[in-house]
Design an enzyme around this catalytic site. Sequence first.
Site, PDB file in Angstrom:
ATOM      1  N   LYS A  11       0.845  -1.212   0.000  1.00  0.00           N
ATOM      2  CA  LYS A  11       0.000   0.000   0.000  1.00  0.00           C
ATOM      3  C   LYS A  11       0.875   1.254   0.000  1.00  0.00           C
ATOM      4  CE  LYS A  11       0.901   1.326   4.476  1.00  0.00           C
ATOM      5  NZ  LYS A  11       1.706   2.478   4.842  1.00  0.00           N
ATOM      6  N   ASP A 137      -2.353  -1.692  10.564  1.00  0.00           N
ATOM      7  CA  ASP A 137      -2.702  -1.637   9.132  1.00  0.00           C
ATOM      8  C   ASP A 137      -3.316  -2.947   8.620  1.00  0.00           C
ATOM      9  OD1 ASP A 137      -1.754   0.927   8.959  1.00  0.00           O
ATOM     10  OD2 ASP A 137       0.152   0.395   8.015  1.00  0.00           O
TER      11      ASP A 137
HETATM   12  P1  ATP Z   1       4.692  -0.565   9.185  1.00  0.00           P
HETATM   13  O1  ATP Z   1       4.439   0.830   8.679  1.00  0.00           O
HETATM   14  O2  ATP Z   1       3.438  -1.338   9.547  1.00  0.00           O
HETATM   15  O3  ATP Z   1       5.803  -0.659  10.192  1.00  0.00           O
HETATM   16  P2  ATP Z   1       6.419  -1.216   7.031  1.00  0.00           P
HETATM   17  O4  ATP Z   1       5.984  -1.434   5.628  1.00  0.00           O
HETATM   18  O5  ATP Z   1       7.155   0.064   7.317  1.00  0.00           O
HETATM   19  O6  ATP Z   1       5.156  -1.363   7.912  1.00  0.00           O
HETATM   20  P3  ATP Z   1       7.262  -3.971   7.311  1.00  0.00           P
HETATM   21  O7  ATP Z   1       7.886  -4.312   5.999  1.00  0.00           O
HETATM   22  O8  ATP Z   1       5.907  -4.480   7.569  1.00  0.00           O
HETATM   23  O9  ATP Z   1       7.324  -2.393   7.532  1.00  0.00           O
HETATM   24  O10 ATP Z   1       8.290  -4.456   8.424  1.00  0.00           O
HETATM   25  C1  ATP Z   1       8.346  -3.945   9.728  1.00  0.00           C
HETATM   26  C2  ATP Z   1       9.170  -4.903  10.608  1.00  0.00           C
HETATM   27  O11 ATP Z   1       8.397  -6.086  10.817  1.00  0.00           O
HETATM   28  C3  ATP Z   1      10.477  -5.328  10.004  1.00  0.00           C
HETATM   29  O12 ATP Z   1      11.516  -4.817  10.798  1.00  0.00           O
HETATM   30  C4  ATP Z   1      10.481  -6.863  10.036  1.00  0.00           C
HETATM   31  O13 ATP Z   1      11.599  -7.422  10.660  1.00  0.00           O
HETATM   32  C5  ATP Z   1       9.233  -7.263  10.805  1.00  0.00           C
HETATM   33  N1  ATP Z   1       8.451  -8.344  10.124  1.00  0.00           N
HETATM   34  C6  ATP Z   1       7.861  -9.379  10.711  1.00  0.00           C
HETATM   35  N2  ATP Z   1       7.209 -10.139   9.839  1.00  0.00           N
HETATM   36  C7  ATP Z   1       7.375  -9.581   8.626  1.00  0.00           C
HETATM   37  C8  ATP Z   1       6.925  -9.912   7.322  1.00  0.00           C
HETATM   38  N3  ATP Z   1       6.171 -10.977   7.057  1.00  0.00           N
HETATM   39  N4  ATP Z   1       7.283  -9.068   6.313  1.00  0.00           N
HETATM   40  C9  ATP Z   1       8.029  -7.966   6.567  1.00  0.00           C
HETATM   41  N5  ATP Z   1       8.481  -7.629   7.778  1.00  0.00           N
HETATM   42  C10 ATP Z   1       8.165  -8.423   8.823  1.00  0.00           C
END
Ligand code: ATP
Length: 280
Positions: A11, A137
């Site tokens: 997203k 989210d």
């Molecule tokens: P948010 O804004 O919800 O934090 P984001 O897109 O910035 O989302 P994600 O890619 O969801 O960040 O990752 C956040 C953290 O979650 C990472 O540091 C990662 O180690 C952990 N994590 C746990 N499971 C997953 C997964 N399936 N995919 C990605 N990251 C994951």
Amino acid sequence: MRTLTLQAPAKVNYRLDVLRRRPDGYHDLRMIMQRFDLCDDIRITLSDTPGIRVTCGREGVPDGPGNIAWRAADELLFLAGREVGVDIAITKRIPVAAGLGGGSSDCATVLMGLNQLLGLGLSDARLMEIGVKLGADVPFFIFKKTALAEGIGEQLTAIEQIPRVWLAIVNPNVHVSTAWVYQNLQLTNRSDDFKMPRFYSSIADICAILGNDLEAVTIRRYPVISEIKGRLQALGAAGVLMSGSGPTVFGIFEQEDAARQAVVELAQGTGWFAAAARTI
Ligand code: ATP
């Protein structure tokens, strides 16, 4: 059926207003959230060997119980009350800790997929209740529509018929912790008089609402975000913005060719991740 392979989309936030800090430490937000077709693949297989096994093989993403997909499976197995094993293989394409909601989308996809595989018959509303405990989210990805998201992100109102656009997604390969960004956000006494439109009939209507209260915080730490924004603009993007807590920047394009051209230019010699994608 014992195996299901599903796509978990990313997203962007067309808008992200931080309204206030809440006593529980979360923030009340007002966001416009839009999915696009850069997806992780999630393969879920039921097994006779009890336990949950998650494999991902991407640096920075834990394989076991630290993976949010593991926790989603744990919640549904508890509700199912059955001695069954689950194997989850994640092929990661969405940049990690990037403001693109990859973990939340993986989590939502496992909730929906296991609900189906185990024949639990849980409604989307119930899955969203379970999901919000795992990540703010997560409900949005179960909702499956462009949405105005309020509260901590779980109060969702559909935005119907928003124009589909092309995005150039650019990430400078740094991981940003969402918690760090909120810790460094200075909330001013802002007036919340910005009226969020309900109807969008053109790409210009989308560009008119672009805004992200977290952008200045992340840019202070990673000025490269400003550079990417400037380059996307110069390459003809109708609007540019950092998504979520960053550092990923997206440029909005009407034409596929222009988005793809921008991606080629920005990937060249920079080491940045860049991809063209269509909103869904
Ligand atoms: P948010 O804004 O919800 O934090 P984001 O897109 O910035 O989302 P994600 O890619 O969801 O960040 O990752 C956040 C953290 O979650 C990472 O540091 C990662 O180690 C952990 N994590 C746990 N499971 C997953 C997964 N399936 N995919 C990605 N990251 C994951």
